[in-house]
Design an enzyme around this catalytic site. Structure first.
Site, mmCIF file in Angstrom:
data_model
loop_
_atom_site.group_PDB
_atom_site.id
_atom_site.type_symbol
_atom_site.label_atom_id
_atom_site.label_comp_id
_atom_site.label_asym_id
_atom_site.label_seq_id
_atom_site.Cartn_x
_atom_site.Cartn_y
_atom_site.Cartn_z
ATOM 1 N N GLY A 8 -50.883 51.005 -61.346
ATOM 2 C CA GLY A 8 -50.177 51.819 -62.190
ATOM 3 C C GLY A 8 -49.435 52.717 -61.219
ATOM 4 N N CYS A 9 -48.540 53.710 -61.851
ATOM 5 C CA CYS A 9 -47.712 54.684 -61.070
ATOM 6 C C CYS A 9 -48.601 55.674 -60.323
ATOM 7 C CB CYS A 9 -46.655 55.369 -61.916
ATOM 8 S SG CYS A 9 -47.114 55.755 -63.426
ATOM 9 N N TYR A 10 -49.253 56.428 -61.157
ATOM 10 C CA TYR A 10 -50.118 57.465 -60.485
ATOM 11 C C TYR A 10 -51.054 57.022 -59.576
ATOM 12 C CZ TYR A 10 -48.775 61.079 -63.935
ATOM 13 O OH TYR A 10 -48.161 62.133 -64.877
#
Length: 347
Positions: free
Chosen positions: A150-152
């Site tokens: 995921g990005c975070y």
């Protein structure tokens, strides 16, 4: 070597970004793009910025067909939709990179608890490899099923990995404070991402309940060799692209800022896509926009004994599609930076 690539979910933001990156990949031929909403329409009609770069027409998903003609399939769908695709990939002996969450967790119960979806391909979880190259490259090399992070989590894990590996922080003191641009919400319509709701506004959301929390904890626990629990708070910025994460942790020993910065430089010395910034320089989202880079800045608050690490990525590139192409390059034995190297846009 030409790698034939199919993209399932090509008309979302991450799907279109995959096309933008892959059109300039010298070893890739795009052979199939699927969509739930724009079947029969050329992709450049959906995304005019791709005109003259992609002439493929979007199709309804036919799993048998896309695996018949593809060597690698990217799945850019919401969580819960990649599982039957992975079953087909396993049956066909093909490679698959999932940009969603379906194969990021080793424990299906964690996935089901946080995503509220029954996992229908539990037997494939042991074969899935978490696709963060800077900490998991050797396992990615031999994988057929890659779970793109995921990005975070990408921003948080890269910020913390050196400290955890060297056991320099109190693992019970980690706070991850992250801000993301609106593209992270996807292209679908929702009240929270309307212009009037976002413009001239700044807010926290899913506080103490964001689905990326267990993903961050799982990856950090593997690096640290012990169970890690973090406080993670995401915020929405009124910008299109970018994530800025500010990470705080209590130092477990008297480490100077010079020692900490040297640690980061050594840890990422051979990582082209991680840029440890010079002393006195801290990351900004604009510096990584349109790139696959993660910029990291480090300082120490000697008064409180806390280390502060700031990381910045483009959430659509290093946080999604660029990292997915980086993983494809690895599993296909291609130079890792192919189609990804280069500075971003500025201003």
């Amino acid at each position: 070597m030409t790698v034939k690539v199919g993209i399932i979910g090509a008309t979302g933001y991450t799907g279109s970004e995959l096309v933008r990156i892959l059109y300039r990949h010298p070893e890739v031929e795009l052979v199939s793009l699927t969509t739930r909403s724009y079947a029969g329409m050329p992709l450049h009609k959906v995304y005019p910025h791709l005109n003259k770069y992609c002439q493929l027409t979007c199709e309804e998903l036919d799993r048998a067909k896309i695996f018949d003609i593809s060597d690698v399939v990217f799945v850019a769908l919401p969580h819960g939709h990649a599982m039957p695709v992975a079953v087909e990939a396993a049956r066909r002996g093909k490679k698959m990179i999932d940009l969603g969450a379906d194969f990021r967790f080793s424990d299906f119960q964690v996935y089901e608890k946080w995503y509220k979806v029954e996992h229908e391909a539990k037997d494939l979880l042991e074969e899935a490899v978490y696709g963060l190259p800077e900490v998991n490259r050797d396992k990615i090399k031999g994988a057929w099923l890659v779970a793109n992070p995921g990005c975070y989590p990408t921003s948080a894990i890269l910020a913390l990995a050196p400290l955890l590996q060297q056991k320099l922080i109190d693992t019970g003191s980690i706070v991850v404070d992250s801000k993301s641009g609106v593209s992270g919400a996807g292209r679908g319509l929702s009240l929270g991402s309307h212009f009037c709701e976002v413009n001239e506004n700044f807010k926290a959301y899913n506080v103490a309940a964001h689905r990326h929390t267990p993903e961050i904890e799982q990856a950090l626990s593997r690096i640290a060799g012990e169970q890690i629990t973090v406080t993670f708070t995401p915020h929405l910025l009124p910008i299109t692209r970018g994530i800025l994460s500010t990470v705080y942790a209590k130092l477990s020993s008297d480490a100077s800022v010079g020692r900490i910065r040297e640690l980061y430089r050594d840890y990422y010395e051979n990582e082209f896509f991680v840029r440890v910034l010079p002393d006195g320089t801290l990351p900004q989202t604009k510096w990584v926009a349109g790139t696959n880079h993660c910029d990291i800045g480090v300082t120490v608050d000697e008064r409180t004994g806390r280390v502060i690490v700031i990381s910045a990525i483009d959430n659509v590139v290093k946080g999604a599609s660029g990292q997915a192409v980086q993983n494809m390059n690895i599993i296909c034995n291609l130079p890792e930076d192919t189609a990804l190297a280069g500075p971003g846009l500025y201003p």
